[in-house]
Design a protein around this motif. Structure first.
Motif, PDB file in Angstrom:
ATOM      1  N   GLN A  86      16.279  34.422  41.888  1.00 13.66           N
ATOM      2  CA  GLN A  86      17.572  33.766  41.775  1.00 13.66           C
ATOM      3  C   GLN A  86      17.781  32.737  42.872  1.00 13.66           C
ATOM      4  OE1 GLN A  86      19.982  37.266  41.751  1.00 13.66           O
ATOM      5  NE2 GLN A  86      19.769  37.533  39.553  1.00 13.66           N
ATOM      6  N   GLY A  87      16.716  32.221  43.466  1.00 15.89           N
ATOM      7  CA  GLY A  87      16.809  31.178  44.466  1.00 15.89           C
ATOM      8  C   GLY A  87      17.212  31.667  45.849  1.00 15.89           C
ATOM      9  N   VAL A  88      17.223  32.962  46.072  1.00 19.20           N
ATOM     10  CA  VAL A  88      17.593  33.527  47.369  1.00 19.20           C
ATOM     11  C   VAL A  88      16.312  33.800  48.150  1.00 19.20           C
ATOM     12  CG1 VAL A  88      18.727  35.468  48.524  1.00 19.20           C
ATOM     13  CG2 VAL A  88      19.652  34.576  46.380  1.00 19.20           C
ATOM     14  N   PRO A  89      16.215  33.267  49.375  1.00 17.95           N
ATOM     15  CA  PRO A  89      15.002  33.528  50.148  1.00 17.95           C
ATOM     16  C   PRO A  89      14.873  35.019  50.475  1.00 17.95           C
ATOM     17  CG  PRO A  89      16.543  32.131  51.392  1.00 17.95           C
ATOM     18  CD  PRO A  89      17.168  32.442  50.084  1.00 17.95           C
ATOM     19  N   PRO A  90      13.665  35.547  50.458  1.00 16.60           N
ATOM     20  CA  PRO A  90      13.486  36.969  50.783  1.00 16.60           C
ATOM     21  C   PRO A  90      13.772  37.204  52.269  1.00 16.60           C
ATOM     22  CG  PRO A  90      11.362  35.891  50.575  1.00 16.60           C
ATOM     23  CD  PRO A  90      12.410  34.873  50.187  1.00 16.60           C
ATOM     24  N   LEU A  91      13.995  38.463  52.612  1.00 14.04           N
ATOM     25  CA  LEU A  91      14.166  38.818  54.019  1.00 14.04           C
ATOM     26  C   LEU A  91      12.854  38.580  54.753  1.00 14.04           C
ATOM     27  CD1 LEU A  91      16.128  42.186  53.677  1.00 14.04           C
ATOM     28  CD2 LEU A  91      17.051  39.933  54.238  1.00 14.04           C
ATOM     29  N   ASP A  92      12.947  38.053  55.969  1.00 13.46           N
ATOM     30  CA  ASP A  92      11.722  37.886  56.747  1.00 13.46           C
ATOM     31  C   ASP A  92      11.342  39.260  57.317  1.00 13.46           C
ATOM     32  OD1 ASP A  92      12.810  38.319  59.420  1.00 13.46           O
ATOM     33  OD2 ASP A  92      13.543  36.264  59.404  1.00 13.46           O
ATOM     34  N   PRO A  93      10.127  39.421  57.831  1.00 12.07           N
ATOM     35  CA  PRO A  93       9.685  40.742  58.296  1.00 12.07           C
ATOM     36  C   PRO A  93      10.608  41.382  59.339  1.00 12.07           C
ATOM     37  CG  PRO A  93       7.805  39.277  58.101  1.00 12.07           C
ATOM     38  CD  PRO A  93       9.042  38.439  57.872  1.00 12.07           C
ATOM     39  N   SER A  94      11.161  40.594  60.256  1.00 11.03           N
ATOM     40  CA  SER A  94      12.040  41.206  61.262  1.00 11.03           C
ATOM     41  C   SER A  94      13.361  41.652  60.636  1.00 11.03           C
ATOM     42  CB  SER A  94      12.276  40.266  62.446  1.00 11.03           C
ATOM     43  OG  SER A  94      12.924  39.097  62.036  1.00 11.03           O
ATOM     44  N   GLU A  95      13.899  40.881  59.678  1.00 13.64           N
ATOM     45  CA  GLU A  95      15.121  41.299  58.982  1.00 13.64           C
ATOM     46  C   GLU A  95      14.865  42.566  58.165  1.00 13.64           C
ATOM     47  OE1 GLU A  95      17.424  37.091  58.050  1.00 13.64           O
ATOM     48  OE2 GLU A  95      15.687  37.637  56.811  1.00 13.64           O
ATOM     49  N   LEU A  96      13.758  42.575  57.457  1.00 14.40           N
ATOM     50  CA  LEU A  96      13.408  43.734  56.649  1.00 14.40           C
ATOM     51  C   LEU A  96      13.209  44.972  57.529  1.00 14.40           C
ATOM     52  CD1 LEU A  96      12.910  44.475  53.689  1.00 14.40           C
ATOM     53  CD2 LEU A  96      10.485  43.979  54.052  1.00 14.40           C
ATOM     54  N   GLY A  97      12.513  44.801  58.649  1.00 16.34           N
ATOM     55  CA  GLY A  97      12.298  45.915  59.580  1.00 16.34           C
ATOM     56  C   GLY A  97      13.604  46.444  60.132  1.00 16.34           C
ATOM     57  N   ALA A  98      14.513  45.547  60.539  1.00 13.91           N
ATOM     58  CA  ALA A  98      15.809  45.963  61.077  1.00 13.91           C
ATOM     59  C   ALA A  98      16.626  46.696  60.011  1.00 13.91           C
ATOM     60  CB  ALA A  98      16.588  44.754  61.592  1.00 13.91           C
ATOM     61  N   TYR A  99      16.591  46.190  58.800  1.00 15.25           N
ATOM     62  CA  TYR A  99      17.311  46.835  57.701  1.00 15.25           C
ATOM     63  C   TYR A  99      16.795  48.249  57.461  1.00 15.25           C
ATOM     64  CZ  TYR A  99      18.618  48.016  52.935  1.00 15.25           C
ATOM     65  OH  TYR A  99      19.072  48.674  51.826  1.00 15.25           O
ATOM     66  N   PHE A 100      15.468  48.405  57.374  1.00 10.27           N
ATOM     67  CA  PHE A 100      14.897  49.728  57.115  1.00 10.27           C
ATOM     68  C   PHE A 100      15.161  50.698  58.263  1.00 10.27           C
ATOM     69  CE2 PHE A 100      11.695  47.844  53.951  1.00 10.27           C
ATOM     70  CZ  PHE A 100      12.472  48.226  52.872  1.00 10.27           C
ATOM     71  N   VAL A 101      15.079  50.232  59.505  1.00  9.13           N
ATOM     72  CA  VAL A 101      15.348  51.100  60.649  1.00  9.13           C
ATOM     73  C   VAL A 101      16.810  51.551  60.629  1.00  9.13           C
ATOM     74  CG1 VAL A 101      15.583  51.111  63.178  1.00  9.13           C
ATOM     75  CG2 VAL A 101      13.490  50.273  62.136  1.00  9.13           C
ATOM     76  N   LEU A 102      17.714  50.615  60.356  1.00  2.37           N
ATOM     77  CA  LEU A 102      19.131  50.956  60.312  1.00  2.37           C
ATOM     78  C   LEU A 102      19.421  51.977  59.215  1.00  2.37           C
ATOM     79  CD1 LEU A 102      22.103  50.518  61.167  1.00  2.37           C
ATOM     80  CD2 LEU A 102      22.163  48.653  59.496  1.00  2.37           C
ATOM     81  N   THR A 103      18.945  51.726  58.006  1.00  2.00           N
ATOM     82  CA  THR A 103      19.246  52.645  56.904  1.00  2.00           C
ATOM     83  C   THR A 103      18.615  54.010  57.136  1.00  2.00           C
ATOM     84  OG1 THR A 103      17.419  51.778  55.554  1.00  2.00           O
ATOM     85  CG2 THR A 103      19.611  50.826  55.188  1.00  2.00           C
ATOM     86  N   GLU A 104      17.423  54.055  57.718  1.00  2.80           N
ATOM     87  CA  GLU A 104      16.788  55.338  58.009  1.00  2.80           C
ATOM     88  C   GLU A 104      17.578  56.100  59.074  1.00  2.80           C
ATOM     89  OE1 GLU A 104      12.497  57.282  59.357  1.00  2.80           O
ATOM     90  OE2 GLU A 104      12.726  55.104  59.325  1.00  2.80           O
ATOM     91  N   ALA A 105      17.993  55.408  60.139  1.00  2.00           N
ATOM     92  CA  ALA A 105      18.767  56.064  61.202  1.00  2.00           C
ATOM     93  C   ALA A 105      20.093  56.596  60.656  1.00  2.00           C
ATOM     94  CB  ALA A 105      19.007  55.089  62.355  1.00  2.00           C
ATOM     95  N   VAL A 106      20.781  55.809  59.835  1.00  2.00           N
ATOM     96  CA  VAL A 106      22.044  56.256  59.252  1.00  2.00           C
ATOM     97  C   VAL A 106      21.810  57.479  58.362  1.00  2.00           C
ATOM     98  CG1 VAL A 106      23.879  55.617  57.623  1.00  2.00           C
ATOM     99  CG2 VAL A 106      23.213  54.040  59.440  1.00  2.00           C
ATOM    100  N   SER A 107      20.763  57.451  57.558  1.00  2.00           N
ATOM    101  CA  SER A 107      20.459  58.587  56.676  1.00  2.00           C
ATOM    102  C   SER A 107      20.151  59.850  57.474  1.00  2.00           C
ATOM    103  CB  SER A 107      19.279  58.261  55.756  1.00  2.00           C
ATOM    104  OG  SER A 107      19.627  57.239  54.856  1.00  2.00           O
ATOM    105  N   LEU A 108      19.343  59.716  58.522  1.00  2.00           N
ATOM    106  CA  LEU A 108      19.006  60.876  59.359  1.00  2.00           C
ATOM    107  C   LEU A 108      20.254  61.448  60.033  1.00  2.00           C
ATOM    108  CD1 LEU A 108      15.709  59.511  60.940  1.00  2.00           C
ATOM    109  CD2 LEU A 108      15.899  61.489  59.404  1.00  2.00           C
ATOM    110  N   LEU A 109      21.100  60.581  60.544  1.00  2.00           N
ATOM    111  CA  LEU A 109      22.328  61.023  61.204  1.00  2.00           C
ATOM    112  C   LEU A 109      23.263  61.692  60.198  1.00  2.00           C
ATOM    113  CD1 LEU A 109      24.064  61.101  63.777  1.00  2.00           C
ATOM    114  CD2 LEU A 109      24.931  58.833  63.136  1.00  2.00           C
ATOM    115  N   GLN A 110      23.476  61.065  59.049  1.00  2.00           N
ATOM    116  CA  GLN A 110      24.373  61.644  58.048  1.00  2.00           C
ATOM    117  C   GLN A 110      23.868  62.998  57.557  1.00  2.00           C
ATOM    118  OE1 GLN A 110      25.113  58.334  55.213  1.00  2.00           O
ATOM    119  NE2 GLN A 110      27.250  58.816  55.579  1.00  2.00           N
TER     120      GLN A 110
END
Length: 171
Positions: free
Chosen positions: A6-30
């Motif tokens: 849809q013309g949206v640039p993909p996340l770059d590796p650092s954005e993708l890494g930060a996203y995955f770390v954040l969601t994993e940390a939130v899931s572990l905490l919850q």
């Protein structure tokens, strides 16, 4: 950099890494918080959020205010508030100003439950989230997450989203 379908640039590796770390940390905490709340209070994380928000106020909130505050759907909140009401932890009733508006308030039993589970809740949060951080880290995390939250809150609240009819196709 290529763009997606849809013309949206993909996340770059650092954005993708930060996203995955954040969601994993939130899931572990919850997960750990949920375990503690169920073991010590027999309530879910969402129920604790509702009770804790109400317990720290001087009066009731409307269902919409409560839904927006805990970022929960209207139907999900109605269900959870019903369970809490049945357990004697909250009361619900029409607003004196507008009988179309439902007010929710915590009961003495609900307040007591929050006070009972709060020390264990604080222990879990401190052990998992704050212990590995320095004071400087804590300041940075709080600043960053406040900016992210405030940016996200510029969008209409979830409770303001139009309801889908039962006949409309799901997204």
């Amino acid at each position: 950099m290529t763009t997606g379908e849809q013309g949206v640039p993909p996340l770059d590796p650092s954005e993708l890494g930060a996203y995955f770390v954040l969601t994993e940390a939130v899931s572990l905490l919850q997960y750990q918080v949920e375990q503690q709340l169920r073991a010590e209070g027999g309530i879910s994380y969402v129920q604790f959020q509702l009770l804790a928000r109400l317990a720290h106020l001087d009066g009731p909130l409307t269902m919409t205010e409560l839904a927006d505050g805990v970022v929960y759907s209207r139907s999900g909140l109605t269900y959870q508030a019903g369970l809490l009401e049945k357990a004697g932890l909250v009361t619900r009733g029409p607003s004196p100003e507008d009988d179309r508006v439902t007010l929710v308030a915590v009961t003495a039993d609900g307040r007591a439950l929050v006070e009972r589970v709060l020390p264990g809740h604080v222990q879990v949060i401190r052990r998992l989230l704050f212990d590995p951080l320095t004071d400087d880290d804590l300041h940075h995390v709080a600043d960053i997450m406040t900016r992210v939250r405030d940016h996200m809150r510029t969008q209409p609240p979830r409770s303001a989203a139009p309801r889908r009819s039962r006949n409309s196709p799901s997204a």
